[in-house]
Scaffold this active site. Structure first.
Site, PDB file in Angstrom:
ATOM      1  CG  HIS A 152      -2.225   0.723   1.323  1.00 46.62           C
ATOM      2  ND1 HIS A 152      -2.424   1.824   0.434  1.00 46.62           N
ATOM      3  CD2 HIS A 152      -3.427   0.619   1.667  1.00 46.62           C
ATOM      4  CE1 HIS A 152      -3.520   2.689   0.284  1.00 46.62           C
ATOM      5  NE2 HIS A 152      -4.257   1.666   1.130  1.00 46.62           N
ATOM      6  CG  ASP A 157     -13.035  -5.493 -20.759  1.00 41.00           C
ATOM      7  OD1 ASP A 157     -12.417  -6.461 -20.734  1.00 41.00           O
ATOM      8  OD2 ASP A 157     -13.635  -4.884 -21.565  1.00 41.00           O
TER       9      ASP A 157
END
Length: 462
Positions: free
Chosen positions: A166, A381
């Site tokens: 992170h 996608d």
């Protein structure tokens, strides 16, 4: 509570992990993280999971091969991800751009996407097999900054799970990288948004000076053992659609009826969770809101910036006041805390990190919420269309597990768009949380003028 088929059991066969390196040579250099990236509360791995259905138009194409090649091409542009974190003087984190690569695992599972059920949401069964913790890979320093596992399903669909250090990026930064992988998978020669490092824009001033009040970093002694133990933890998800959100808004005072969904949900979570964990009434409780600060700068942060650019903004109140007051009390405090995040506030946080040795945000009697509704996980996608689910793999993750939740966009089996909230609590507290939430959703609030803050209960002096 939204049901999930957590009893589902299946076998995952994994190949040996490999390192995916940039497809072309990249610079060997050292890049400092910003002083917003470089804080103790971000020194952990964040898990994300994406479920993809079979797409007949991709018949004969292997998602493993497509994504592996796209990752190598994307790392040419995002080459710091292929490096390793080092720690310098005063705990300053630096990326050594070694080109060693990210960790990638190819896998197959003897299960279909349909077997995961209609309610595709955290907690997911066999998550530890879908995102295998490769031994020696989970450290913050000197380890791969990204771990990705792609698991083929027997139905022709697949699951992409990843784990990110992170300190490198927040949700918008990670999504920028994931969208770039999708673009490269579709044959694009370069990402549509070129990545920008420039972490210096969120560094401390010289000399550093703390100019704002930061209750999110206060040192609080855990005198009553109120940090929640990690044993016997229950993980559940709750769905908030139009009906549930409308029911919550009935509890808002007239002048706050048009407040954001985030504010309303967070106030509800703060109150219900406080009642559920049964703290001492006089103890101060913190609700820490992740506030995206990208639009708080003038001029704004550069387009393509993929570092952490948010604040841990804290609302604080006693357990007594949260439990006994109408929901509007918590709502006012949440809104005030969020409004306080400005450019100066972010600069003050960076300065505080340098002055105080990069502290963790306050954990004692705290809870943290992050809204990923608009982050874009559901739109990533790789050629197989949008995911059936995309977003955080579970609640409760962090440098201190069990103190964080996410607001995740979700469409239920009725076709209603809403939000899924995964939460992690001890089993007995989870029962009380569930009961309190249902009570709030079903009961009509008393007709009380909540428009004046003078009505709120004040702490009792004992």
């Amino acid at each position: 509570m939204a049901p999930t088929p957590t009893s589902l059991v299946f076998k995952v066969s994994r190949r040996e992990p490999e390192l995916i390196t940039p497809a072309k040579p990249t610079p060997h250099e050292f890049k400092d993280l910003s002083d917003i990236d470089d804080q103790e509360g971000l020194r952990f791995q964040i898990p994300v999971i994406q479920f993809y259905r079979f797409d007949p138009s991709m018949q004969g194409k292997d998602p493993i091969k497509v994504i592996r090649e796209a990752l190598a091409k994307t790392l040419v542009f995002y080459y710091p991800f292929a490096g390793r974190l080092r720690e310098g003087p005063n705990r300053k984190l630096v990326v050594e751009c070694t080109g060693e690569g990210i960790l990638f695992t190819e896998a197959d599972a003897d299960v279909t996407l349909e077997q995961f059920g209609v309610a595709l949401q955290p907690p997911f069964p066999c998550l530890e097999d879908l995102l295998f913790d490769v031994p020696g890979s989970s450290g913050v320093l000197n380890c791969p900054l990204l771990l990705i596992q792609v698991t083929r399903l027997t139905c022709g669909g697949f699951i992409l799970a990843l784990r990110l250090n992170h300190t490198m990026s927040d949700a918008p930064g990670l999504l920028q990288f994931m969208r770039a992988v999708g673009e490269m998978a579709s044959g694009e020669p370069a990402p549509s948004i070129p990545p920008v490092w420039e972490r210096h824009v969120l560094n401390a001033r010289q000399p550093p000076r703390v100019t704002c009040t930061h209750r999110e970093y206060e040192e609080v002694a855990d005198t009553r053992g109120t940090i929640i133990p990690l044993d016997d933890m229950a993980h559940k998800s709750f769905f908030f659609g139009p009906t549930e959100l409308s029911a919550l808004r009935r509890h808002a005072p007239a002048h706050l009826l048009n407040c954001s969904t985030f504010d309303m949900l967070t106030a509800c979570l703060w109150k219900c969770r406080t009642i559920a964990i049964q703290p001492d009434p006089n103890e101060e409780m913190r609700m820490i809101c992740i506030v995206n600060a990208r639009n708080r700068f003038d001029p704004p942060l550069p387009t393509g910036y993929y570092g952490n650019a948010f604040a841990f903004s804290a609302a604080v109140a006693t357990a007594r006041n949260l439990s006994r007051n109408p929901l509007g009390y918590a709502l006012e405090l949440i809104r005030k805390a969020k409004r306080g995040v400005t450019k100066e506030y972010m600069q003050s946080v960076a300065d505080l990190m340098v002055i105080k040795g990069r502290p963790h945000f306050t954990v004692v009697r705290s809870y943290l919420v992050s809204d990923v509704k608009h982050a874009g996980f559901k739109d990533v996608d790789f050629g197989w269309g949008k995911p059936a689910y995309g977003g955080p793999a579970k609640g409760g993750v962090g440098a201190i597990p069990g103190v964080a939740s996410f607001y995740i966009p979700y469409k239920n089996h009725k076709g209603e768009d809403g939000i899924v909230l995964p939460i992690c609590l001890p089993a007995d507290a989870m029962e009380r949380f569930d009961k309190e939430l249902n009570k709030m959703l079903k009961e009509r609030p008393a007709t009380v003028d909540q428009s004046r803050s003078t009505l709120w209960l004040q702490p009792c002096k004992l």
